[in-house]
Design an enzyme around this catalytic site. Structure first.
Site, mmCIF file in Angstrom:
data_model
loop_
_atom_site.group_PDB
_atom_site.id
_atom_site.type_symbol
_atom_site.label_atom_id
_atom_site.label_comp_id
_atom_site.label_asym_id
_atom_site.label_seq_id
_atom_site.Cartn_x
_atom_site.Cartn_y
_atom_site.Cartn_z
ATOM 1 N N TYR A 71 0.824 -1.219 0.000
ATOM 2 C CA TYR A 71 0.000 0.000 0.000
ATOM 3 C C TYR A 71 0.857 1.267 0.000
ATOM 4 O O TYR A 71 0.456 2.286 -0.571
ATOM 5 C CB TYR A 71 -0.998 -0.014 1.169
ATOM 6 C CG TYR A 71 -2.204 -0.874 0.833
ATOM 7 C CD1 TYR A 71 -3.256 -0.373 0.080
ATOM 8 C CD2 TYR A 71 -2.249 -2.210 1.208
ATOM 9 C CE1 TYR A 71 -4.340 -1.166 -0.266
ATOM 10 C CE2 TYR A 71 -3.326 -3.017 0.868
ATOM 11 C CZ TYR A 71 -4.369 -2.482 0.128
ATOM 12 O OH TYR A 71 -5.435 -3.269 -0.236
ATOM 13 N N ARG A 74 1.696 1.794 -3.529
ATOM 14 C CA ARG A 74 0.557 2.367 -4.275
ATOM 15 C C ARG A 74 0.361 3.839 -3.916
ATOM 16 O O ARG A 74 0.073 4.668 -4.779
ATOM 17 C CB ARG A 74 -0.718 1.561 -3.990
ATOM 18 C CG ARG A 74 -0.678 0.182 -4.636
ATOM 19 C CD ARG A 74 -1.949 -0.585 -4.375
ATOM 20 N NE ARG A 74 -3.133 0.071 -4.897
ATOM 21 C CZ ARG A 74 -4.372 -0.215 -4.507
ATOM 22 N NH1 ARG A 74 -4.594 -1.135 -3.600
ATOM 23 N NH2 ARG A 74 -5.401 0.423 -5.036
ATOM 24 N N GLN A 105 -15.295 5.286 -5.793
ATOM 25 C CA GLN A 105 -14.793 3.991 -5.311
ATOM 26 C C GLN A 105 -13.270 4.025 -5.217
ATOM 27 O O GLN A 105 -12.650 3.055 -4.818
ATOM 28 C CB GLN A 105 -15.212 2.887 -6.286
ATOM 29 C CG GLN A 105 -16.713 2.714 -6.378
ATOM 30 C CD GLN A 105 -17.105 1.956 -7.636
ATOM 31 O OE1 GLN A 105 -17.098 0.740 -7.666
ATOM 32 N NE2 GLN A 105 -17.444 2.676 -8.682
ATOM 33 N N ASN A 106 -12.693 5.147 -5.619
ATOM 34 C CA ASN A 106 -11.231 5.214 -5.674
ATOM 35 C C ASN A 106 -10.628 5.535 -4.313
ATOM 36 O O ASN A 106 -11.200 6.293 -3.531
ATOM 37 C CB ASN A 106 -10.794 6.267 -6.703
ATOM 38 C CG ASN A 106 -11.259 5.895 -8.099
ATOM 39 O OD1 ASN A 106 -11.601 4.736 -8.342
ATOM 40 N ND2 ASN A 106 -11.282 6.850 -8.999
ATOM 41 N N VAL A 107 -9.442 4.986 -4.082
ATOM 42 C CA VAL A 107 -8.752 5.225 -2.809
ATOM 43 C C VAL A 107 -7.667 6.283 -2.973
ATOM 44 O O VAL A 107 -6.924 6.567 -2.037
ATOM 45 C CB VAL A 107 -8.176 3.904 -2.231
ATOM 46 C CG1 VAL A 107 -9.302 2.954 -1.836
ATOM 47 C CG2 VAL A 107 -7.209 3.221 -3.207
ATOM 48 N N ASP A 108 -7.572 6.872 -4.178
ATOM 49 C CA ASP A 108 -6.598 7.957 -4.370
ATOM 50 C C ASP A 108 -7.219 9.287 -3.928
ATOM 51 O O ASP A 108 -8.393 9.343 -3.547
ATOM 52 C CB ASP A 108 -6.109 7.997 -5.842
ATOM 53 C CG ASP A 108 -7.228 8.322 -6.829
ATOM 54 O OD1 ASP A 108 -7.941 9.323 -6.621
ATOM 55 O OD2 ASP A 108 -7.388 7.583 -7.825
ATOM 56 N N HIS A 123 -14.644 3.127 -0.677
ATOM 57 C CA HIS A 123 -13.665 2.065 -0.421
ATOM 58 C C HIS A 123 -12.488 2.565 0.409
ATOM 59 O O HIS A 123 -11.415 1.971 0.385
ATOM 60 C CB HIS A 123 -13.193 1.448 -1.746
ATOM 61 C CG HIS A 123 -14.283 0.703 -2.464
ATOM 62 N ND1 HIS A 123 -14.203 0.311 -3.772
ATOM 63 C CD2 HIS A 123 -15.496 0.277 -2.025
ATOM 64 C CE1 HIS A 123 -15.327 -0.316 -4.114
ATOM 65 N NE2 HIS A 123 -16.121 -0.336 -3.076
ATOM 66 N N CYS A 159 0.774 2.187 16.488
ATOM 67 C CA CYS A 159 -0.257 3.124 16.965
ATOM 68 C C CYS A 159 0.243 3.879 18.192
ATOM 69 O O CYS A 159 0.793 3.269 19.118
ATOM 70 C CB CYS A 159 -1.506 2.317 17.308
ATOM 71 S SG CYS A 159 -2.791 3.244 18.139
ATOM 72 N N SER A 201 -16.604 -0.244 -13.759
ATOM 73 C CA SER A 201 -17.085 -1.447 -14.442
ATOM 74 C C SER A 201 -18.470 -1.854 -13.938
ATOM 75 O O SER A 201 -19.107 -2.724 -14.522
ATOM 76 C CB SER A 201 -16.097 -2.596 -14.226
ATOM 77 O OG SER A 201 -15.922 -2.809 -12.844
HETATM 78 N N1 APR Z 1 -12.028 6.731 -18.934
HETATM 79 C C1 APR Z 1 -13.186 6.215 -18.464
HETATM 80 N N2 APR Z 1 -13.325 4.922 -18.143
HETATM 81 C C2 APR Z 1 -12.263 4.122 -18.295
HETATM 82 C C3 APR Z 1 -11.023 4.589 -18.766
HETATM 83 C C4 APR Z 1 -10.928 5.965 -19.094
HETATM 84 N N3 APR Z 1 -9.797 6.500 -19.553
HETATM 85 N N4 APR Z 1 -10.155 3.543 -18.783
HETATM 86 C C5 APR Z 1 -10.831 2.491 -18.340
HETATM 87 N N5 APR Z 1 -12.103 2.816 -18.044
HETATM 88 C C6 APR Z 1 -13.163 1.993 -17.500
HETATM 89 C C7 APR Z 1 -13.101 0.540 -17.876
HETATM 90 O O1 APR Z 1 -13.764 0.326 -19.128
HETATM 91 C C8 APR Z 1 -13.826 -0.122 -16.729
HETATM 92 O O2 APR Z 1 -15.218 -0.175 -16.986
HETATM 93 O O3 APR Z 1 -13.019 2.008 -16.090
HETATM 94 C C9 APR Z 1 -13.580 0.829 -15.542
HETATM 95 C C10 APR Z 1 -12.619 0.310 -14.495
HETATM 96 O O4 APR Z 1 -13.182 -0.809 -13.898
HETATM 97 P P1 APR Z 1 -12.551 -1.484 -12.578
HETATM 98 O O5 APR Z 1 -11.084 -1.667 -12.768
HETATM 99 O O6 APR Z 1 -13.384 -2.676 -12.267
HETATM 100 O O7 APR Z 1 -12.706 -0.350 -11.500
HETATM 101 P P2 APR Z 1 -13.922 0.000 -10.558
HETATM 102 O O8 APR Z 1 -15.207 -0.070 -11.287
HETATM 103 O O9 APR Z 1 -13.548 1.275 -9.892
HETATM 104 O O10 APR Z 1 -13.832 -1.193 -9.531
HETATM 105 C C11 APR Z 1 -14.497 -1.118 -8.338
HETATM 106 O O11 APR Z 1 -13.284 -3.038 -7.528
HETATM 107 O O12 APR Z 1 -11.149 -3.911 -7.673
HETATM 108 C C12 APR Z 1 -12.103 -3.359 -6.813
HETATM 109 O O13 APR Z 1 -11.840 -2.070 -4.863
HETATM 110 C C13 APR Z 1 -11.570 -2.069 -6.248
HETATM 111 O O14 APR Z 1 -12.614 0.117 -6.092
HETATM 112 C C14 APR Z 1 -12.396 -0.981 -6.927
HETATM 113 C C15 APR Z 1 -13.691 -1.717 -7.241
#
Ligand code: APR
Length: 258
Positions: A71, A74, A105-108, A123, A159, A201
């Site tokens: 982590y 990352r 859903q992003n951790v950034d 997340h 901690c 996705s």
């Molecule tokens: N612009 C827009 N969408 C994009 C781009 C882009 N440049 N590049 C890729 N994508 C899309 C892909 O087509 C895909 O549908 O982003 C999506 C990424 O999907 P995931 O990797 O499954 O990410 P996410 O939907 O955020 O996943 C949810 O799953 O792995 C766990 O905890 C993790 O938060 C994450 C969660």
């Protein structure tokens, strides 16, 4: 005007009329900043590890240095990255609609660095560690590992309160999502006029249910993604393109018309 322009104009008109917009983002919004998705990050030295070893409480208990090191690696790659045009356009949109709720859903931290005042992090965050034993928030180490392509075991800090190991503030497999944050996201989805889903996705539940609930409650659902997803079936508009291309175009057009 071609079909794509007409589609964009229809979406723009909807955004302009909206009183409350929910923006729901996933890994795709940060892709053009060079942030690897969770699975894509399992490359190089990390390839030989399994997600359960790196992203679960059991994995952390078994090998805290391995998990903390991953982590930190990352976090380092996020710190080297910059927000892209999509993050900036989302921040700008907030001042152009009566109400905007940003759910990610992003951790950034790229939404925040682009100027979004608040993002509901479903997340968790790479920047909010806490104690594995007592749960108290902990501070991040000031010395940052400088191994962008490498990766190694790093002993987690202890901690200040109980001496337990500090863990990353992200939601691991098998863990509940932060309840208050999840509730706020669902409340916003069920009361908004428009939900814009960007770069996700739409496979991971319960988060994937958020746009579905917005749709059921009568909101218009707009999806921005270069690829097809399960959300295609219920989205009112599917804008096929990357986030850094489509989101600024949408926000610019919405602004011009006001
Ligand atoms: N612009 C827009 N969408 C994009 C781009 C882009 N440049 N590049 C890729 N994508 C899309 C892909 O087509 C895909 O549908 O982003 C999506 C990424 O999907 P995931 O990797 O499954 O990410 P996410 O939907 O955020 O996943 C949810 O799953 O792995 C766990 O905890 C993790 O938060 C994450 C969660």
């Amino acid at each position: 005007m071609n079909d794509d322009d007409e589609l964009l104009q229809a979406v723009v008109a909807m955004v302009r009329r909206a009183r409350h917009v929910v923006v729901f983002t996933g890994a795709g919004v940060s892709a053009e900043s060079g942030i690897a998705t969770f699975r894509d990050a399992l490359t190089g030295l990390w390839e030989r590890f399994d997600v359960a070893e790196l992203a679960s409480a059991e994995g952390f208990a078994a090998d805290p240095g391995l998990v903390w090191g991953w982590y930190e690696w990352r976090r380092m790659s996020v710190m080297r990255a910059l927000p892209n045009a999509a993050h900036r356009a989302i921040a700008a949109l907030a001042s152009r609609v009566p109400k905007l709720t940003l759910v990610t859903q992003n951790v950034d931290d790229l939404h925040e660095r682009a100027g979004s005042e608040r993002a509901l992090h479903l997340h968790g965050s790479l920047f909010a560690p806490r104690c594995f034993d007592c749960g108290r928030p902990a501070s991040l180490p000031s010395d940052v590992p400088d191994e962008p392509d490498g990766g190694r075991r790093i002993a987690p800090p202890r901690c200040d309160s109980c001496g337990g190991p500090v863990r990353p503030g992200v939601v691991w497999f098998g863990e509940m999502l932060p309840e208050g944050v999840l509730q706020q996201a669902f409340d916003a989805a069920r009361s908004c006029d428009v939900l814009v889903s960007i770069g996700t996705s739409s496979l991971v539940f319960p988060t994937a249910q958020i746009p579905v609930d917005a749709h059921r409650a009568g909101a218009k659902v707009i999806q921005i993604n270069p690829n097809a997803t399960d959300l295609d079936a219920i989205a009112d508009f599917n804008l096929r393109g990357t986030a850094a291309m489509m989101v600024p175009a949408l926000v610019r057009a919405a602004h011009r018309c006001t």
